[in-house]
Scaffold this motif. Structure first.
Motif, PDB file in Angstrom:
ATOM      1  N   LEU A 169       0.854  -1.188   0.000  1.00 57.93           N
ATOM      2  CA  LEU A 169       0.000   0.000   0.000  1.00 57.93           C
ATOM      3  C   LEU A 169       0.887   1.235   0.000  1.00 57.93           C
ATOM      4  N   ARG A 170       0.448   2.255  -0.727  1.00 56.93           N
ATOM      5  CA  ARG A 170       1.138   3.544  -0.705  1.00 56.93           C
ATOM      6  C   ARG A 170       0.089   4.633  -0.719  1.00 56.93           C
ATOM      7  N   ALA A 171       0.274   5.614   0.147  1.00 55.64           N
ATOM      8  CA  ALA A 171      -0.631   6.763   0.200  1.00 55.64           C
ATOM      9  C   ALA A 171       0.221   8.014   0.357  1.00 55.64           C
ATOM     10  N   GLY A 172      -0.275   9.126  -0.170  1.00 55.09           N
ATOM     11  CA  GLY A 172       0.493  10.355  -0.043  1.00 55.09           C
ATOM     12  C   GLY A 172      -0.337  11.589  -0.304  1.00 55.09           C
ATOM     13  N   ILE A 173       0.192  12.717   0.146  1.00 58.14           N
ATOM     14  CA  ILE A 173      -0.395  14.027  -0.138  1.00 58.14           C
ATOM     15  C   ILE A 173       0.747  14.982  -0.485  1.00 58.14           C
ATOM     16  N   ALA A 174       0.446  15.978  -1.305  1.00 59.90           N
ATOM     17  CA  ALA A 174       1.447  16.980  -1.680  1.00 59.90           C
ATOM     18  C   ALA A 174       0.726  18.261  -2.096  1.00 59.90           C
ATOM     19  N   GLN A 175       1.435  19.374  -1.937  1.00 58.52           N
ATOM     20  CA  GLN A 175       0.900  20.666  -2.367  1.00 58.52           C
ATOM     21  C   GLN A 175       2.067  21.574  -2.715  1.00 58.52           C
ATOM     22  N   ARG A 176       1.867  22.382  -3.746  1.00 59.88           N
ATOM     23  CA  ARG A 176       2.877  23.328  -4.207  1.00 59.88           C
ATOM     24  C   ARG A 176       2.500  24.720  -3.723  1.00 59.88           C
ATOM     25  N   TYR A 177       3.509  25.488  -3.274  1.00 60.47           N
ATOM     26  CA  TYR A 177       3.330  26.858  -2.796  1.00 60.47           C
ATOM     27  C   TYR A 177       4.134  27.796  -3.696  1.00 60.47           C
TER      28      TYR A 177
END
Length: 176
Positions: free
Chosen positions: A143-151
């Motif tokens: 299983l792989r889960a992730g979150i990301a956001q660019r600023y």
């Protein structure tokens, strides 16, 4: 008759340990357009741009048991900084560039456009974290889960013809 030539020269210095990495990268991209007589108003153009990025991350790992099965669980924060100064590209034709879809590969990419006719200006940081469950017996990813956001630290100036610049200081939150 028209032609385009492109060169990307750069150097990166990957520094890593079993639990962390830091990769600074510096380069220069150069593009030359030789455009024959046409009615579009485009003429020959040259574009040279420096590109600087720094990619870093860490991996934390711990044993975990779910439903009676043993795993290794990771927590992997990542920070990616990108700087590309603005160059006016409005006099360069668009042969094959398009806006890329935002996904876990492109959110950490240097150019938000595909192709070589547009190279975005950037002063931005991308923050993300992912977690994986790895089989304790064979290391297979289960299983792989992730979150990301660019600023974004500066407003967007390079766009495709007919596309407005972004108005937000952040990208959408990406989750998978």
């Amino acid at each position: 008759h028209s032609s385009r030539s492109f060169s990307w020269q750069g150097v990166s210095v990957p520094l890593s340990t079993p639990y962390a990495y830091f990769t600074p990268k510096a380069g220069v991209t150069a593009t030359r357009y030789l455009i024959g007589q046409n009615t579009s108003g485009y003429a020959g153009e040259d574009r040279t741009m420096p590109i600087f990025s720094a990619d870093s991350g860490m991996t934390f790992e711990r044993p975990a048991t779910l439903w009676g099965t043993s795993y290794s669980q990771t927590l992997e924060p990542r920070l990616y900084y990108l700087y590309i100064p603005f160059r006016d590209q409005s006099r360069i034709p668009v042969f094959d560039s398009a806006q890329q879809d935002v996904n876990f590969t492109t959110i950490y990419a240097e150019n938000e456009f595909s192709g070589w006719d547009r190279i975005n200006d950037a002063n931005q940081i991308t923050l993300g974290v992912s977690s994986r469950l790895l089989g304790a017996d064979n290391g297979a990813q289960r299983l792989r889960a992730g979150i990301a956001q660019r600023y974004y630290f500066e407003p967007q100036r390079v766009t495709l013809p007919g596309s407005p610049p972004r108005s937000a200081n952040t990208s959408d939150l990406l989750a998978a």
